[in-house]
Write an enzyme that holds these catalytic residues in place. Structure first.
Site, PDB file in Angstrom:
ATOM      1  N   SER A   1      39.680  36.059  44.969  1.00 24.31           N
ATOM      2  CA  SER A   1      40.244  37.259  44.347  1.00 24.31           C
ATOM      3  C   SER A   1      41.596  36.962  43.688  1.00 24.31           C
ATOM      4  CB  SER A   1      40.456  38.357  45.395  1.00 24.31           C
ATOM      5  OG  SER A   1      39.242  38.692  46.023  1.00 24.31           O
TER       6      SER A   1
HETATM    7  N1  SAH Z   1      37.997  37.385  50.339  1.00 20.94           N
HETATM    8  C1  SAH Z   1      37.520  36.392  49.400  1.00 20.94           C
HETATM    9  C2  SAH Z   1      36.833  37.028  48.204  1.00 20.94           C
HETATM   10  C3  SAH Z   1      35.564  36.327  47.864  1.00 20.94           C
HETATM   11  S1  SAH Z   1      34.525  37.126  46.695  1.00 20.94           S
HETATM   12  C4  SAH Z   1      38.614  35.441  48.990  1.00 20.94           C
HETATM   13  O1  SAH Z   1      39.775  35.695  49.314  1.00 20.94           O
HETATM   14  O2  SAH Z   1      38.314  34.423  48.391  1.00 20.94           O
HETATM   15  C5  SAH Z   1      33.528  38.156  47.728  1.00 20.94           C
HETATM   16  C6  SAH Z   1      32.688  37.488  48.785  1.00 20.94           C
HETATM   17  O3  SAH Z   1      31.906  38.518  49.416  1.00 20.94           O
HETATM   18  C7  SAH Z   1      31.696  36.456  48.272  1.00 20.94           C
HETATM   19  O4  SAH Z   1      31.916  35.243  48.954  1.00 20.94           O
HETATM   20  C8  SAH Z   1      30.327  37.048  48.632  1.00 20.94           C
HETATM   21  O5  SAH Z   1      29.356  36.085  48.981  1.00 20.94           O
HETATM   22  C9  SAH Z   1      30.675  37.955  49.814  1.00 20.94           C
HETATM   23  N2  SAH Z   1      29.729  39.038  50.082  1.00 20.94           N
HETATM   24  C10 SAH Z   1      29.047  39.817  49.211  1.00 20.94           C
HETATM   25  N3  SAH Z   1      28.268  40.714  49.872  1.00 20.94           N
HETATM   26  C11 SAH Z   1      28.475  40.493  51.212  1.00 20.94           C
HETATM   27  C12 SAH Z   1      27.945  41.075  52.422  1.00 20.94           C
HETATM   28  N4  SAH Z   1      27.039  42.049  52.412  1.00 20.94           N
HETATM   29  N5  SAH Z   1      28.398  40.573  53.596  1.00 20.94           N
HETATM   30  C13 SAH Z   1      29.307  39.567  53.661  1.00 20.94           C
HETATM   31  N6  SAH Z   1      29.812  38.973  52.563  1.00 20.94           N
HETATM   32  C14 SAH Z   1      29.414  39.428  51.354  1.00 20.94           C
END
Ligand code: SAH
Length: 216
Positions: free
Chosen positions: A67
């Protein structure tokens, strides 16, 4: 295993990023301090390291993104948490938001649905000696009932609608911070006022990768 480098140059770039977050309206000094501490470049592919302190989202593994720093700061601020609180993060991704929560002294639980990312980031936490309470491979729609109630829940993927199970796992007084929408999302905060009452506030538009159902 050695921890990766955090040079004076990285630290200087991070300070500039924090100044920018302040200029963009982030006020919570504990969040700013935590983000000053956490080397964001440790959570990115080495090829992108020189970009780590731009206020941008970047690709990580499995078509996902780390993010924007502003988004991490904004969501962390909306949680209104203090050291010792229990927070559940949905979407571990790169682990950067997890590391910021840990730097805030939060007992952090985090769930990732992509197995490749889950494994990669779990290894990274070990290497960096970061110790979330639990790192779970699973579907964030279900939350983590066995560790509830949480003082805060932060969803770091765009949810088409509000997962009811997550609301149920909030402590009274706790916040669920969740971007809601398909192509673009409205940053939304639910506050549990009592067993059956929730307040809802909205905070402008953001863009996240989608929150998907089930594991992969
Ligand atoms: N907090 C992360 C953001 C990553 S992007 C950071 O700081 O880098 C969002 C993430 O949410 C992705 O890795 C994606 O695979 C995950 N995601 C999407 N749907 C999800 C779900 N139902 N349960 C858990 N993770 C999920």
């Amino acid at each position: 295993m050695n921890t990766p480098l955090d040079t004076a140059k990285h630290q200087g770039q991070r300070k500039l990023l924090i100044d920018k977050l302040v200029a963009m309206g982030i006020k919570d000094s504990s969040v700013l301090e935590a983000m000053l501490q956490v080397p964001r470049h440790w959570f990115m592919d080495s090829g992108l390291e020189s970009h780590a302190y731009y206020n941008k989202a970047f690709p990580i593994a499995a078509d996902q993104t780390i993010s924007h720093p502003y988004t991490v700061a904004f969501q962390s601020q909306l949680l209104e948490i203090k050291a010792g609180d229990l927070v559940l993060e949905i979407g571990t991704g790169s682990g950067y938001q997890t590391a910021v929560l840990l730097a805030l002294g939060i007992k952090t639980f985090t769930i990732e649905r992509q197995q490749e990312l889950f494994k990669k980031t779990q290894r990274l936490f070990t290497k960096l000696r970061l110790k979330p309470k639990k790192v779970v491979f699973g579907d964030g729609y279900l939350g983590l009932p066995e560790s509830a109630p949480f003082n805060g829940i932060v969803v770091t993927a765009g949810a088409p609608d509000v997962p009811k199970l997550l609301l149920q796992q909030l402590a009274v007084g706790g916040h669920l911070v969740i971007p809601i929408g398909k192509d673009e999302q409205i940053m939304t905060r639910f506050t549990r006022k009592s067993e059956n009452e929730f307040d809802k506030e909205t905070f402008g538009m953001f863009r996240f990768v989608p929150m998907l159902k089930d594991k992969n």
